[in-house]
Scaffold this motif. Structure first.
Motif, PDB file in Angstrom:
ATOM      1  N   PHE A 109       0.205  -7.762  11.477  1.00  0.00           N
ATOM      2  CA  PHE A 109       0.296  -9.199  11.774  1.00  0.00           C
ATOM      3  C   PHE A 109       1.562  -9.850  11.224  1.00  0.00           C
ATOM      4  O   PHE A 109       1.959 -10.926  11.660  1.00  0.00           O
ATOM      5  CB  PHE A 109      -0.946  -9.929  11.238  1.00  0.00           C
ATOM      6  N   GLN A 110       2.192  -9.206  10.258  1.00  0.00           N
ATOM      7  CA  GLN A 110       3.381  -9.812   9.643  1.00  0.00           C
ATOM      8  C   GLN A 110       4.359  -8.716   9.236  1.00  0.00           C
ATOM      9  O   GLN A 110       3.947  -7.677   8.730  1.00  0.00           O
ATOM     10  CB  GLN A 110       2.972 -10.627   8.420  1.00  0.00           C
ATOM     11  N   GLY A 111       5.643  -8.953   9.467  1.00  0.00           N
ATOM     12  CA  GLY A 111       6.629  -7.909   9.174  1.00  0.00           C
ATOM     13  C   GLY A 111       7.900  -8.439   8.553  1.00  0.00           C
ATOM     14  O   GLY A 111       9.005  -8.033   8.940  1.00  0.00           O
ATOM     15  N   ALA A 112       7.783  -9.331   7.589  1.00  0.00           N
ATOM     16  CA  ALA A 112       8.982  -9.869   6.925  1.00  0.00           C
ATOM     17  C   ALA A 112       9.770  -8.733   6.286  1.00  0.00           C
ATOM     18  O   ALA A 112       9.211  -7.955   5.501  1.00  0.00           O
ATOM     19  CB  ALA A 112       8.583 -10.895   5.871  1.00  0.00           C
ATOM     20  N   PRO A 113      11.048  -8.597   6.592  1.00  0.00           N
ATOM     21  CA  PRO A 113      11.848  -7.493   6.050  1.00  0.00           C
ATOM     22  C   PRO A 113      12.384  -7.784   4.649  1.00  0.00           C
ATOM     23  O   PRO A 113      12.179  -8.879   4.097  1.00  0.00           O
ATOM     24  CB  PRO A 113      13.001  -7.405   7.044  1.00  0.00           C
TER      25      PRO A 113
END
Length: 331
Positions: free
Chosen positions: A238-242
């Motif tokens: 649901f979330q993929g902040a790098p």
């Protein structure tokens, strides 16, 4: 003395302590300049591997005129303090996650929006292209220089109670989140109860029933041993902040234009090695938790989940509208 001054004094004192323990700190000798990079993960972690590759490429591209020492394992302080020291010019480079970096650059927060990218290929085409470079440029004015994004995987939900296949299955669960308004809003839009909590408290809280679940990527689920007490892992990404590799503006301003190009190229070229290391660790993590009895619930179609988090886009959409539009553009 006001709080801001006291905080600055504290950072200066910490810098002095760090300098005393790091004899190679920003040393110039025999035509070589030694710079330092702060990394809070262990030596064999993918972000550290990426940082070391960046250091190797810088030395290669500058014909040995620059050497970067990577201090891993939080040797130079926790992530927030290390970012602040990088702003002051006491540290030359830092690798930090983009979610907490919103404290220093609010625009970078768009990367923490839920279900932002269609898939991993689209995500990295964007982050390594023009849009990604423009996002890195939003650090201008923060005393930090954005060089590249690193992979931090996709965050998914895991819990102690039951398999979760749809947003409806989230209802009534107490889910640990980071202390972030956005993180709270995402979980509550899915019908669960968001419980902000320090990461170090999650294992015992899952074990004792204080919370029913949490969210994180596969490597963190594995290395934290949360899989021992929360067996149901829903793979919905649901979330993929790098992660972000950043330079000190003070150090950057002292570089020649030629060296800036070399450093930027080194940062971008190191992404491939870092992402390969991340993919390897993810596979090892999946295999380990599965063998230990975790049930992986694969979500092939996330449209229902995207619809459920629409209130989050309604709330933050205006703030990030330009970036959301550009990141959603297929061109």
């Amino acid at each position: 003395m006001n709080k801001k001054t006291m905080s600055l004094c504290g950072l200066v004192c910490l810098t002095i302590i760090l300098l005393a323990g790091c004899s190679e700190y920003s040393v110039k000798s025999d035509g070589k300049t030694t710079l330092i990079l702060a990394e809070n993960q262990p030596a064999d972690y993918p972000t550290t591997i990426g940082a070391k590759e960046f250091a190797r490429l810088v030395e290669e591209k500058t014909n040995g005129r620059y050497e970067i020492k990577v201090y891993h394992g939080g040797q130079l302080g926790d992530e927030k303090k290390a970012v602040e020291l990088t702003q002051l010019g006491a540290i030359d480079f830092i690798r930090a996650n983009t979610t907490p970096l919103t404290e220093f650059n609010d625009q970078i927060g768009v990367l923490a929006m839920p279900f932002l990218f269609e898939d991993e290929d689209k995500k990295w085409d964007m982050l390594t292209g023009e849009v990604g470079n423009d996002l890195l440029d939003t650090f201008a004015g923060t005393r930090l220089v954005g060089l590249a994004f690193y992979d931090s995987g996709e965050r998914s939900f895991y819990n102690t109670e039951r398999p979760i296949e749809t947003p409806e299955d989230m209802r009534g669960l107490k889910i640990r989140v980071q202390s972030s308004e956005l993180a709270i809003d995402i979980v509550e839009s899915l019908g669960a109860s968001a419980t902000p909590m320090d990461y170090g408290e999650v294992y015992s809280s899952l074990q004792n029933g204080v919370i029913d679940g949490a969210e994180n990527n596969f490597p963190s689920y594995y290395t934290s041993s949360h899989y021992n007490v929360a067996k149901y892992y829903t793979v919905n990404g649901f979330q993929g902040a790098p992660e972000a590799l950043l330079a000190s503006q003070e150090m950057w301003d002292e570089l020649s234009e030629e060296d800036r190009v070399a450093f930027k190229e080194a940062a971008m070229e190191s992404i491939e090695v870092q992402r390969e290391a991340w993919a390897d660790l993810t596979e090892v993590s999946k295999e380990t938790v599965t063998e230990a009895g975790s049930e992986l619930i694969e979500v092939d179609d996330v449209n229902e989940w995207r619809e459920a988090v629409q209130p989050v886009y309604d709330k933050y959409g205006n703030e990030y509208s330009e970036w959301i539009e550009r990141l959603s553009n297929d061109e």
